[in-house]
Design an enzyme around this catalytic site. Sequence first.
Site, PDB file in Angstrom:
ATOM      1  N   TYR A 143      40.269  46.205  22.856  1.00  0.00           N
ATOM      2  CA  TYR A 143      38.942  46.513  22.335  1.00  0.00           C
ATOM      3  C   TYR A 143      38.991  47.073  20.911  1.00  0.00           C
ATOM      4  CZ  TYR A 143      37.132  46.009  27.109  1.00  0.00           C
ATOM      5  OH  TYR A 143      36.787  45.525  28.340  1.00  0.00           O
ATOM      6  N   LYS A 194      50.435  43.651  33.084  1.00  0.00           N
ATOM      7  CA  LYS A 194      50.717  42.208  33.208  1.00  0.00           C
ATOM      8  C   LYS A 194      52.052  41.950  32.511  1.00  0.00           C
ATOM      9  CE  LYS A 194      49.406  38.102  34.636  1.00  0.00           C
ATOM     10  NZ  LYS A 194      49.542  37.760  36.074  1.00  0.00           N
ATOM     11  N   ASP A 226      46.396  41.042  38.368  1.00  0.00           N
ATOM     12  CA  ASP A 226      45.747  40.097  39.273  1.00  0.00           C
ATOM     13  C   ASP A 226      45.983  40.499  40.725  1.00  0.00           C
ATOM     14  OD1 ASP A 226      48.418  39.591  38.702  1.00  0.00           O
ATOM     15  OD2 ASP A 226      48.236  37.417  38.741  1.00  0.00           O
ATOM     16  N   ASP A 250      38.635  48.522  32.618  1.00  0.00           N
ATOM     17  CA  ASP A 250      37.222  48.162  32.604  1.00  0.00           C
ATOM     18  C   ASP A 250      36.900  47.294  33.815  1.00  0.00           C
ATOM     19  OD1 ASP A 250      34.614  47.825  31.828  1.00  0.00           O
ATOM     20  OD2 ASP A 250      35.060  46.832  29.935  1.00  0.00           O
ATOM     21  N   ASP A 254      35.244  48.555  37.907  1.00  0.00           N
ATOM     22  CA  ASP A 254      34.021  47.965  38.452  1.00  0.00           C
ATOM     23  C   ASP A 254      34.268  47.348  39.826  1.00  0.00           C
ATOM     24  OD1 ASP A 254      32.527  48.761  36.348  1.00  0.00           O
ATOM     25  OD2 ASP A 254      32.062  46.767  35.568  1.00  0.00           O
TER      26      ASP A 254
END
Length: 361
Positions: A143, A194, A226, A250, A254
């Site tokens: 970001y 990852k 994942d 992020d 959620d």
Amino acid sequence: MATTYRIAVLAGDGIGPEIMAVALDVLRAIAPRFDLEFEFVPALVGGAAIDAVGEPLPAATLETCRQSDAVLLAAIGGTQWDSLPRHLRPETGLLALRAGLGLFANLRPAKVFPQLIHASSLKPEVIAGVDLMVVRELTGGIYFGQPRGIFTTETGEQRGVNTMAYTATEIDRIGRVAFETARKRQGKLCSVDKANVLEVSQLWRDRLTALSKEYPDVELTHLYVDNAAMQLVRAPKQFDTIVTSNLFGDILSDIAAMLTGSIGMLPSASLGESGPGLFEPVHGSAPDIAGQDKANPLAMVLSAAMMLRYGLNQPAAAQAIEEAMTAVLDQGYRTGDLMSEGCTLVGCREMGNLLIKALSQ
């Protein structure tokens, strides 16, 4: 003599002013019991600031926040600002606020309340007892990485670029927050990356592994992002504390949010090394129900409780608010997003009144 705290109040957009009003009323109600006083200082952010002064984070707002003991933020954004250039959108103001206050650690709890277990889309036996914390790095990663932008190549084709980058210092900083958080909970920390594909994730994994030697009482494990997403839905009770990068956090926070049945139940805290913390609900501004007294204010109220606990070191006051909320839920009162058979539907303002009544008992 009462302890006085200066609180920057950023109501923002959509349902923000409605849920913020409830949270402030709850704080006013709890203050005398614990000999506290609050000075609430309103300031503009997001779409409201764009409409008023033409930018999502006015310099005056950032200064107000810096001069406060803590910052309460409700919600920002709405479709009416989506067509603006990126640097003028409400979300850019939020990113700038986090950066301007040096808030690098985001704590997002996801706890399944027994009263609301049937509000989740997952089977009760899967989610019963879920109580986890996602620690998300907040001011680095993709970001904020450079270079970024949309460029034209030598052949005239457009190419979008974002850069995912972390320094060892940034990783160690968030890692220490995560280990300390896990130490206060069940002593289990899962680092999500990852590393099988991304070099930046390999550095992340290497630094967390090295840091674990300083925390022998905390069990450290690693998952690829994942698999972590899958495991959160398949068997969420295996997690206690999760630490991960900005982008992955992020997304995963959620996913964790929906384990509880409603994103309207989830608060968050954003903390720095010093200065005021930022406390806000996870959910968005819900412009489709703004002004209709339908919003669920509980995540905002729980964010105020997190402010008391993590920002102002007033854990007893925080616990009193949480117990009042539990009492109201036990009595069967629900906003629309939590509604189930046999419960009583109430609006945003009435939920606030019920919380204040519970606090007085």
